[in-house]
Write a protein that holds these residues in place. Structure first.
Motif, PDB file in Angstrom:
ATOM      1  N   UNK A   1       0.820  -1.204   0.000  1.00 48.94           N
ATOM      2  CA  UNK A   1       0.000   0.000   0.000  1.00 48.94           C
ATOM      3  C   UNK A   1       0.850   1.247   0.000  1.00 48.94           C
ATOM      4  N   UNK A   2       0.299   2.315  -0.533  1.00 51.62           N
ATOM      5  CA  UNK A   2       0.949   3.623  -0.486  1.00 51.62           C
ATOM      6  C   UNK A   2       0.040   4.576   0.278  1.00 51.62           C
ATOM      7  N   UNK A   3       0.549   5.103   1.357  1.00 48.98           N
ATOM      8  CA  UNK A   3      -0.189   6.077   2.157  1.00 48.98           C
ATOM      9  C   UNK A   3       0.430   7.446   1.922  1.00 48.98           C
ATOM     10  N   UNK A   4      -0.254   8.255   1.145  1.00 48.08           N
ATOM     11  CA  UNK A   4       0.199   9.626   0.867  1.00 48.08           C
ATOM     12  C   UNK A   4      -0.810  10.599   1.452  1.00 48.08           C
ATOM     13  N   UNK A   5      -1.112  10.403   2.735  1.00 49.29           N
ATOM     14  CA  UNK A   5      -2.012  11.320   3.431  1.00 49.29           C
ATOM     15  C   UNK A   5      -1.201  12.130   4.428  1.00 49.29           C
ATOM     16  N   UNK A   6      -1.355  13.429   4.378  1.00 48.75           N
ATOM     17  CA  UNK A   6      -0.545  14.298   5.216  1.00 48.75           C
ATOM     18  C   UNK A   6      -1.121  14.481   6.606  1.00 48.75           C
ATOM     19  N   UNK A   7      -0.260  14.736   7.585  1.00 50.85           N
ATOM     20  CA  UNK A   7      -0.715  14.979   8.956  1.00 50.85           C
ATOM     21  C   UNK A   7      -1.200  16.415   9.125  1.00 50.85           C
ATOM     22  N   UNK A   8      -1.679  16.698  10.321  1.00 51.65           N
ATOM     23  CA  UNK A   8      -1.978  18.085  10.663  1.00 51.65           C
ATOM     24  C   UNK A   8      -0.672  18.870  10.713  1.00 51.65           C
ATOM     25  N   UNK A   9      -0.713  20.172  10.470  1.00 45.86           N
ATOM     26  CA  UNK A   9       0.508  20.972  10.612  1.00 45.86           C
ATOM     27  C   UNK A   9       1.088  20.819  12.019  1.00 45.86           C
ATOM     28  N   UNK A  10       2.406  20.853  12.119  1.00 45.56           N
ATOM     29  CA  UNK A  10       3.058  20.675  13.415  1.00 45.56           C
ATOM     30  C   UNK A  10       2.631  21.740  14.423  1.00 45.56           C
TER      31      UNK A  10
END
Length: 314
Positions: A62-71
Motif C-alpha cells: 500500500x501507499x499512504x500519501x495522506x498528510x498529517x496536521x501541521x506541526x
C-alpha cells in the motif's frame, strides 16, 4: 481497465495503457484528470491512497500519501480559539496535502512513461474545457454554499454559479499549477511557487501550515491489512486509513446468509446497514494515526470480535 467517476479520466488512463504505460502511469494520469473534472471531490490539495500488486512477484503493498496536521496545530491552540471539538469547516481542518507526493512515488517506483506526459490530458481539459457531467454537476451544486463562502473560490464558480450539466468548464489557473508540477516535479508543489501560495493563503486565514510541514512530507509504503470473505482475501490500507472499516463490515456480513437473500430485500439491506453502523462506530472510536495512537488492528479484524459485533444486529 481504468475505472473512474468521469469518462474523460478513464479515457486518459486507457490511452496511457495503449501507449505502453504501466498501470501506475494510467492511475496517475486518470487521477490528475479527476482534479480537473471533479474538483469538488479531488484535488492537488488532497490526499492519496493506493494498493499495488506487483505482477512479477505477486507482492501486494500500500501507499499512504495522506498528510498529517501541521506541526503548529495543537489542542491548546484550538481550545484557546474557543473550539471544544475539531472544527470541520475551517483552515484548521486542512492537513498537509499528500496527493502530489503520492503521484511521484507511484511513478518513481512503477512508472514507464515520462512524468510530464501523464499531465498532458488534464492540462488540455483545464485549458480548453470539458462538458460537466450529470452526477458531478449535482455534487458541484451541493457544494455551492461552501464554495461561495470562500473569497478565492471564483475559479470554481463561473459567473458566481455552480456549472450545470453540459456546460463547458475551464480552469486555467489549475492548468498553470499542473504545468509547474509537470515541469519541476513535486518540488513545485512542496517547496516552489505553489508552496508559497499555499503558505500565504493559510497565513491569511489564520492557519498554522509551515514551509517545514510541506518540505518534510514524504509518502509512505506500507504493508496492507486484510481479511478473508467467503474464500476471497481483501486488502486495505492500514490506519490512519479508514480501510479497516470495510474489512470489519465483511467480517460481520460473512456471518449472515446474504448469498441466499434477495440483494434488495429488507433483510439483506438491514444486515448490510447494521454491519456498516458497527464498523463505523469502531472506526470513530479506534482509528487514528498509529504514530501517536495505539490502534488495535488485529483485535478489530479478528473473526471472534466480528461474532460479538454481529450478535448486536437485531
Amino acid at each position: 481497465i481504468v475505472a473512474t467517476s468521469q469518462t474523460l479520466a478513464s479515457a486518459a488512463g486507457a490511452q496511457v495503457l495503449a501507449r505502453g504505460g504501466s498501470a501506475a502511469d494510467a492511475a496517475v494520469a486518470a487521477n490528475i484528470v479527476m482534479t480537473v473534472v471533479e474538483p469538488m471531490s479531488n484535488g492537488i490539495g488532497g490526499d492519496l491512497f493506493a494498493i499495488v500488486r506487483d505482477a512479477k512477484t505477486g507482492q501486494i503493498q500500500g501507499l499512504n500519501a495522506s498528510g498529517p496536521a501541521p506541526a503548529g496545530l495543537t489542542i491548546k491552540l484550538l481550545k484557546d480559539a474557543g473550539n471544544t471539538e475539531m472544527p470541520q469547516f475551517s483552515i484548521h481542518s486542512v492537513t498537509v496535502p499528500g496527493c502530489v507526493r503520492g503521484w511521484a512515488e507511484l511513478h518513481a517506483k512503477y512508472g514507464k512513461l515520462p512524468w510530464a506526459d501523464l499531465f498532458a490530458p488534464a492540462i488540455h481539459y483545464a485549458e480548453q474545457g470539458f462538458p460537466v457531467t450529470e452526477i458531478i454537476a449535482g455534487h458541484w451544486s451541493g457544494a455551492f454554499k461552501k464554495l461561495a463562502a470562500e473569497p478565492d473560490a471564483a475559479p470554481l464558480l463561473p459567473n458566481g454559479k455552480a456549472p450545470v450539466v453540459g456546460q463547458v468548464f475551464r480552469n486555467p489557473e489549475l492548468a498553470a499549477a499542473l504545468r509547474l508540477i509537470a515541469k519541476d516535479g513535486p518540488a513545485a508543489f512542496y517547496t516552489g511557487p505553489i508552496a508559497k501560495a499555499l503558505l500565504a493563503k493559510s497565513a491569511k486565514l489564520g492557519g498554522t501550515l509551515s514551509a517545514a510541514d510541506l518540505s518534510s512530507f514524504q509518502a509512505e509504503w506500507v504493508k496492507t491489512i486484510s481479511t478473508t470473505y467467503r474464500g476471497w482475501t481483501v486488502h486495505e490500507i492500514p490506519p490512519n486509513s479508514q480501510g479497516l472499516a470495510a474489512l470489519s463490515m465483511l467480517n460481520i456480513m460473512e456471518l449472515f446468509d446474504l448469498q441466499n437473500l434477495d440483494s434488495l430485500s429488507a433483510r439483506a439491506l438491514h444486515i448490510q446497514i447494521e454491519a456498516q453502523k458497527l464498523a463505523y462506530a469502531d472506526l470513530a472510536r479506534y482509528v487514528a494515526d498509529p504514530r501517536v495512537a495505539s490502534v488495535p488492528v488485529a483485535g478489530l479484524l479478528s473473526k471472534d470480535y466480528a461474532k460479538r459485533r454481529a450478535a448486536l444486529v437485531d
